[in-house]
Scaffold this motif. Structure first.
Motif, mmCIF file in Angstrom:
data_model
loop_
_atom_site.group_PDB
_atom_site.id
_atom_site.type_symbol
_atom_site.label_atom_id
_atom_site.label_comp_id
_atom_site.label_asym_id
_atom_site.label_seq_id
_atom_site.Cartn_x
_atom_site.Cartn_y
_atom_site.Cartn_z
ATOM 1 N N LEU A 148 -14.332 -0.973 -5.807
ATOM 2 C CA LEU A 148 -13.976 -1.360 -4.444
ATOM 3 C C LEU A 148 -12.504 -1.071 -4.155
ATOM 4 C CD1 LEU A 148 -15.963 -4.710 -4.074
ATOM 5 C CD2 LEU A 148 -16.431 -2.533 -2.939
ATOM 6 N N TYR A 149 -11.640 -1.308 -5.134
ATOM 7 C CA TYR A 149 -10.223 -1.027 -4.902
ATOM 8 C C TYR A 149 -9.943 0.477 -4.888
ATOM 9 C CZ TYR A 149 -8.941 -5.918 -4.918
ATOM 10 O OH TYR A 149 -8.820 -7.247 -4.584
ATOM 11 N N SER A 150 -10.795 1.264 -5.543
ATOM 12 C CA SER A 150 -10.675 2.716 -5.410
ATOM 13 C C SER A 150 -11.019 3.140 -3.987
ATOM 14 C CB SER A 150 -11.612 3.419 -6.402
ATOM 15 O OG SER A 150 -11.214 3.164 -7.731
ATOM 16 N N ASP A 188 -8.057 2.338 -1.903
ATOM 17 C CA ASP A 188 -6.988 3.336 -2.061
ATOM 18 C C ASP A 188 -7.265 4.569 -1.198
ATOM 19 O OD1 ASP A 188 -5.656 1.729 -3.854
ATOM 20 O OD2 ASP A 188 -6.540 2.689 -5.625
ATOM 21 N N PHE A 189 -8.530 4.977 -1.152
ATOM 22 C CA PHE A 189 -8.892 6.137 -0.332
ATOM 23 C C PHE A 189 -8.719 5.814 1.154
ATOM 24 C CE2 PHE A 189 -12.243 8.751 1.817
ATOM 25 C CZ PHE A 189 -11.619 9.979 1.631
ATOM 26 N N ALA A 190 -9.136 4.591 1.545
ATOM 27 C CA ALA A 190 -8.965 4.178 2.941
ATOM 28 C C ALA A 190 -7.485 4.126 3.309
ATOM 29 C CB ALA A 190 -9.611 2.804 3.159
ATOM 30 N N PHE A 191 -6.645 3.659 2.384
ATOM 31 C CA PHE A 191 -5.201 3.638 2.616
ATOM 32 C C PHE A 191 -4.671 5.057 2.862
ATOM 33 C CE2 PHE A 191 -1.134 4.548 0.504
ATOM 34 C CZ PHE A 191 -0.279 3.879 1.365
ATOM 35 N N PHE A 192 -5.121 6.009 2.046
ATOM 36 C CA PHE A 192 -4.678 7.401 2.206
ATOM 37 C C PHE A 192 -5.028 7.914 3.600
ATOM 38 C CE2 PHE A 192 -5.730 11.941 2.054
ATOM 39 C CZ PHE A 192 -4.502 12.464 1.659
ATOM 40 N N LEU A 193 -6.255 7.592 4.051
ATOM 41 C CA LEU A 193 -6.682 8.065 5.371
ATOM 42 C C LEU A 193 -5.893 7.379 6.486
ATOM 43 C CD1 LEU A 193 -10.578 8.201 4.954
ATOM 44 C CD2 LEU A 193 -8.962 10.108 4.921
ATOM 45 N N LEU A 194 -5.786 6.055 6.425
ATOM 46 C CA LEU A 194 -5.122 5.304 7.498
ATOM 47 C C LEU A 194 -3.635 5.623 7.579
ATOM 48 C CD1 LEU A 194 -6.647 1.697 7.376
ATOM 49 C CD2 LEU A 194 -7.201 3.551 8.937
ATOM 50 N N PHE A 195 -2.991 5.692 6.422
ATOM 51 C CA PHE A 195 -1.531 5.817 6.405
ATOM 52 C C PHE A 195 -1.074 7.269 6.499
ATOM 53 C CE2 PHE A 195 2.667 5.895 4.348
ATOM 54 C CZ PHE A 195 3.306 4.910 5.072
ATOM 55 N N HIS A 196 -1.713 8.145 5.736
ATOM 56 C CA HIS A 196 -1.226 9.518 5.635
ATOM 57 C C HIS A 196 -1.927 10.496 6.589
ATOM 58 C CE1 HIS A 196 1.385 8.781 2.199
ATOM 59 N NE2 HIS A 196 0.405 8.104 1.627
ATOM 60 N N VAL A 197 -3.196 10.250 6.877
ATOM 61 C CA VAL A 197 -3.961 11.205 7.683
ATOM 62 C C VAL A 197 -3.988 10.800 9.158
ATOM 63 C CG1 VAL A 197 -6.189 12.352 8.010
ATOM 64 C CG2 VAL A 197 -5.375 11.852 5.686
ATOM 65 N N PHE A 198 -4.505 9.614 9.429
ATOM 66 C CA PHE A 198 -4.693 9.199 10.823
ATOM 67 C C PHE A 198 -3.493 8.445 11.398
ATOM 68 C CE2 PHE A 198 -9.095 9.267 9.060
ATOM 69 C CZ PHE A 198 -9.535 10.376 9.768
ATOM 70 N N GLY A 199 -2.670 7.873 10.536
ATOM 71 C CA GLY A 199 -1.517 7.112 11.032
ATOM 72 C C GLY A 199 -1.933 5.966 11.929
ATOM 73 N N PHE A 245 2.146 -2.835 3.458
ATOM 74 C CA PHE A 245 1.290 -3.525 4.417
ATOM 75 C C PHE A 245 -0.058 -2.825 4.551
ATOM 76 C CE2 PHE A 245 -0.240 -2.935 8.795
ATOM 77 C CZ PHE A 245 -0.863 -4.162 8.964
ATOM 78 N N TYR A 246 -0.061 -1.514 4.738
ATOM 79 C CA TYR A 246 -1.321 -0.791 4.908
ATOM 80 C C TYR A 246 -2.196 -0.912 3.655
ATOM 81 C CZ TYR A 246 -0.296 1.402 9.392
ATOM 82 O OH TYR A 246 -0.053 1.626 10.737
ATOM 83 N N SER A 247 -1.580 -0.904 2.498
ATOM 84 C CA SER A 247 -2.339 -1.083 1.257
ATOM 85 C C SER A 247 -3.003 -2.460 1.228
ATOM 86 C CB SER A 247 -1.412 -0.917 0.052
ATOM 87 O OG SER A 247 -2.115 -1.140 -1.149
ATOM 88 N N ASP A 250 -6.984 -3.463 1.248
ATOM 89 C CA ASP A 250 -7.517 -4.378 0.238
ATOM 90 C C ASP A 250 -8.270 -5.529 0.892
ATOM 91 O OD1 ASP A 250 -6.517 -2.881 -1.811
ATOM 92 O OD2 ASP A 250 -5.041 -4.351 -2.489
ATOM 93 N N SER A 251 -7.738 -6.016 2.013
ATOM 94 C CA SER A 251 -8.389 -7.155 2.679
ATOM 95 C C SER A 251 -9.777 -6.771 3.187
ATOM 96 C CB SER A 251 -7.525 -7.689 3.826
ATOM 97 O OG SER A 251 -7.552 -6.819 4.951
ATOM 98 N N PHE A 252 -9.951 -5.510 3.585
ATOM 99 C CA PHE A 252 -11.267 -5.053 4.047
ATOM 100 C C PHE A 252 -12.288 -5.098 2.914
ATOM 101 C CE2 PHE A 252 -9.084 -2.235 7.430
ATOM 102 C CZ PHE A 252 -9.124 -3.275 8.344
#
Length: 293
Positions: A20-22, A25-36, A65-67, A71-73
């Motif tokens: 789940l934490y993996s 991590d992938f969701a963080f990459f998308l939200l923070f680095h890809v979609f902003g 914060f985004y991480s 994680d909260s999701f």
């Protein structure tokens, strides 16, 4: 549709924490680095709150914060199948304070900010204390997801009360001893909020939590949640603001809570929900009656 979604998400919730934490991590990459996702709002908020920090420091806060948000999701997803035993391993706190308050016969109103992971709040009180837990929530527009969130939040017998119908439903429980959880930060409507400085800029805060505490003569307890140690482990801190709310001056409880939230954020800047516009409204003289000094 609900049962199909519930079944899929329940199966996903059975995945090991490391998996789940993996996903997180992938969701963080998308939200923070890809979609902003809402990055402009986050950076604007952080600039207002921490003008003395460098851009690099604020960027690091945003990253953390985004991480935590991602994680909260997955932690909320895990709550679909998490056992009571697993939950108690992952949350510690000074719950003995609330047990002592219960012995006095008073009800308590828990004034909460949006700290991670706030979803654990609905579970923590009935698991760790003798209080009946009442939690005020804002319904999700999508009916399927709203039903799903209610299922998660009420698994351990928390009573969920919609903010839209709170006045007509709360009386069913107010004659018994209870703990009421209230998100007590910024107001949705500037004309009805108490206006107070928040990190140096005026913002409106909801008046309902203070008024409700006085009306019901309930102990006002400020709450803080934060990650403690390893990923997925949290600590809860409860502090009594007043046991006699009717003796407080108008706005005193709200002013104390805003100061509490600000101090808590300064201690852990990334532990607060920054994707909301925290200074959405500008003050004008029409709100002067609710300006607290």
């Amino acid at each position: 549709m609900y049962h199909l979604l519930y079944g899929i998400l329940y199966l996903l919730s059975l995945l090991p924490w490391r998996v789940l934490y993996s996903i997180s991590d992938f969701a963080f990459f998308l939200l923070f680095h890809v979609f902003g996702y809402r990055k402009q709002v986050v950076h604007s908020n952080l600039l207002q709150a921490f003008p003395g920090k460098s851009q690099a420091e604020r960027e690091n806060i945003a990253r953390e914060f985004y991480s935590s948000l991602c994680d909260s999701f997955v932690e909320t997803l895990k709550m679909l199948s998490m056992s009571r035993t697993d939950f108690t391993k992952r949350l510690t706190g000074n719950f003995d304070l609330l047990t002592e308050l219960y012995a006095t016969g008073q009800s308590v109103h828990l004034h909460c900010g949006h700290f991670f992971n706030w979803e654990y709040m609905s579970w923590s009180i009935p698991v760790y204390t003798p209080y009946k837990m009442l939690s005020v929530y804002m319904p999700v527009t999508n009916k399927v997801f709203d039903r799903l969130m209610l299922k998660i939040r009420s698994r351990f017998n928390t009573v969920m009360l919609s903010a839209f119908t709170f006045r007509s439903t709360f009386h069913q429980y107010s004659s018994e001893q209870y703990a009421l959880g209230l998100a007590a930060d910024q107001a949705a409507f500037p004309a009805t909020g108490y206006w107070l400085p928040f990190f140096g800029k005026l913002a409106p805060f909801v008046t309902g939590p203070e008024k409700s505490a006085r009306l019901n003569n309930a102990v006002v307890v400020f709450t803080n949640f934060y990650r403690h140690g390893k990923r997925g482990y949290y600590h809860a801190e409860f502090s009594v603001m007043t046991t006699t709310p009717r003796d407080t001056a108008r706005g005193e409880i709200t002013k104390s809570f805003v100061a509490f939230v600000e101090d808590t954020i300064r201690t852990r800047p990334a532990n607060y929900l920054w994707t909301h516009r925290r200074w959405k409204w500008d003050y004008n003289e029409a709100y002067k009656r609710n300006l607290l000094k």
